[in-house]
Design an enzyme around this catalytic site. Sequence first.
Site, PDB file in Angstrom:
ATOM      1  N   ASP A 250      55.785 -16.249 -25.995  1.00 18.58           N
ATOM      2  CA  ASP A 250      54.328 -16.271 -25.819  1.00 18.58           C
ATOM      3  C   ASP A 250      53.604 -15.207 -26.651  1.00 18.58           C
ATOM      4  O   ASP A 250      54.058 -14.067 -26.755  1.00 18.58           O
ATOM      5  CB  ASP A 250      54.039 -16.003 -24.324  1.00 18.58           C
ATOM      6  CG  ASP A 250      52.576 -16.073 -23.965  1.00 18.58           C
ATOM      7  OD1 ASP A 250      52.033 -17.187 -23.951  1.00 18.58           O
ATOM      8  OD2 ASP A 250      51.974 -15.012 -23.703  1.00 18.58           O
ATOM      9  N   GLU A 324      55.121 -18.780 -30.347  1.00 20.11           N
ATOM     10  CA  GLU A 324      53.744 -19.236 -30.150  1.00 20.11           C
ATOM     11  C   GLU A 324      52.825 -18.300 -30.906  1.00 20.11           C
ATOM     12  O   GLU A 324      52.632 -17.144 -30.523  1.00 20.11           O
ATOM     13  CB  GLU A 324      53.342 -19.223 -28.669  1.00 20.11           C
ATOM     14  CG  GLU A 324      52.000 -19.917 -28.469  1.00 20.11           C
ATOM     15  CD  GLU A 324      50.972 -19.164 -27.655  1.00 20.11           C
ATOM     16  OE1 GLU A 324      49.968 -19.780 -27.271  1.00 20.11           O
ATOM     17  OE2 GLU A 324      51.147 -17.958 -27.397  1.00 20.11           O
TER      18      GLU A 324
HETATM   19  C1  NOJ Z   1      49.444 -18.191 -24.470  1.00 21.42           C
HETATM   20  C2  NOJ Z   1      49.631 -19.046 -23.265  1.00 21.42           C
HETATM   21  O1  NOJ Z   1      49.963 -20.342 -23.673  1.00 21.42           O
HETATM   22  C3  NOJ Z   1      48.345 -18.981 -22.483  1.00 21.42           C
HETATM   23  O2  NOJ Z   1      48.318 -19.931 -21.467  1.00 21.42           O
HETATM   24  C4  NOJ Z   1      48.190 -17.580 -21.964  1.00 21.42           C
HETATM   25  O3  NOJ Z   1      46.960 -17.454 -21.324  1.00 21.42           O
HETATM   26  C5  NOJ Z   1      48.257 -16.560 -23.094  1.00 21.42           C
HETATM   27  N1  NOJ Z   1      49.290 -16.831 -24.048  1.00 21.42           N
HETATM   28  C6  NOJ Z   1      48.516 -15.177 -22.547  1.00 21.42           C
HETATM   29  O4  NOJ Z   1      49.823 -15.098 -22.066  1.00 21.42           O
END
Ligand code: NOJ
Length: 610
Positions: A250, A324
């Site tokens: 993430d 991500e």
């Molecule tokens: C990306 C995640 O997909 C999202 O849902 C989240 O709010 C942020 N990162 C922070 O972790």
Amino acid sequence: MASLWKTVGIGIGALLVVGLVVGSMTWAILASRSPIIEAPVTEIKPLDWWEHAIIYQIYPRSFQDSDGDGIGDLKGITSRMEHFVETGVDAIWMSPIFESPMIDFGYDISNFYEIHHEYGTMADFEELVAKAHELGIKVLLDYVPNHASTESLYFKNSEARVPGYEDYFVWADPRPNPLNQSDRLVPSNWISQFGGSVWEWSEVRQQFYLHQFAVEQADFNFRHQAVKDEMINIMTFWIKEKGVDGFRVDAIPHLFEAKPDENGIYPDEPLSGNMFLNPDQPGYTTQIHVRDLIELYDVVYEWRDFVDRLKEEMGSNTKILLAEAYANITMTMLYYGNERDREGAHFPFNFDFITSLSASSNARDFAFMINRWLTYMPYGRIANWVFGNHDNNRMPSRFRENMVDGLNALNLMLPGVAVTYQGEEIGMRDGYVSWNDTVDVAACNQGNPDNYLQFSRDPARTPFHWDGTVSAGFSTNTSTWLPVAQDFREINLLSQKIAFRSHYKVYQDLTSLRRESRALSHGLYLIRALSEFTLVLVRHLPTFDTYALVFNVGSVNDTVDLSRVELFAEPLTVVTSSIHATRGRRDTISLDETVTLLPGEALVIRAPPT
Ligand code: NOJ
Ligand code: MG
């Protein structure tokens, strides 16, 4: 030969290469649809489990509730495990399932080693993994290294300056105000992704801490070795003790922020000049100090070394890392590795279908964006395609509903990994969530009853539609954590299984084709606009059937001449088509005729080997 196949495996756009490759091939006997012929190519590079996988994203809170509390859980996922097999996906990635106060629905983790109590127990998790593996489904977790919940022990200890934890987070003194010594100014003008300053005052510690997301999500200090070690411990635990097959990682662009100068002063961001935003909104400043810092890539490369070592040590299958990162193309590609001596994530997610294409894109825009990724991707790496996730409006709502099958076909026929967000296989649209029912922190922080929908991620997170019964079969409870979308009687899995033609059946056709076709797993690709609105994707491997997608991405009828597609030979046979298409399975198309496609119509075509 092996290196030759590597070249073919990654796909080469130029047609000229086809001749070249064929010319250097050995000839052998090969059985195919046609009678046994002298044909080239028997050596097909075996692919690692993930290299041509379909990864299915589960949003655990909204997938299946097993205990009637209106909240999805692990037992629910386990009870639906056959769905993945029937659908034809290879791996599931679950959004965070760890103990959490649920401010950001699991992306605020308070204990990285525990299962969130609403989702079940560690025993439930073990059962889930066992069942998945038994059915041949890989399990990926969502790993959130950038931040922890302010309820975590890490944070509590750091806030209290417990020895060993002092530097776990990014702490800073107020910026001095020469005009007023007692002023407590924030250390810099940096703005959180969810709005407001990234700096929050801690009464306990009498310092500010940094949070790039919600106030309750404190950013770890990645310049502190103990933090980096702990991140490795967490991954080791889930891979070694619990048997997971990898992680979606993430928010990686946010791992590091600029350092303060020698006087402890943090640099401000320049202002973006965007006059439609207020100073509390992300985008008001240009983020040069809080994302994409070059240091972060070393951490990613170290994680890659680590998972590769673990694989060797365990003698296991490959453990994958998926990054991500919403970043520009150059910074995105760096996640793959530095192209010299370091490997990074197995791939960074390709968000181009979310960020750069929409209902107003034409076929040239599609061809351009797809080719852009494949052009920038470093040599020998695996592409991937993402059409939606829990952070963005659902695919049919961003594009057009009549494009669902064509978009799923693109996802499943392009080279590399296909990523499907739960519900895309049945064409789920955004659910309407009123302001009163809104729970997403991004919307609650930045929105009001008039504008919240522009911030809210809730519409993409409403429960999965299993059938037309109470709460769409998601829960026995009529009240669920987010309302079930109103269209569940019209769009649900059961009715699509029964229907003669449905998005789900098209999706299944595509996944079985994907399993069978060597052109799809190993072939070259050709992606072109045949006209302003009709996109063609051809997958070709000499001596194997060629497969192609012809897709009208526009909102008007479009007539095209398929004889313009190199690599097509007759007979062209329709393998599957969008549910509103006039041509269906086993229809043939002659190269002499022109083909008129309805808006959004997609045809998946087989052409004989050349
Ligand atoms: C990306 C995640 O997909 C999202 O849902 C989240 O709010 C942020 N990162 C922070 O972790
Ligand atoms: Mg439940």
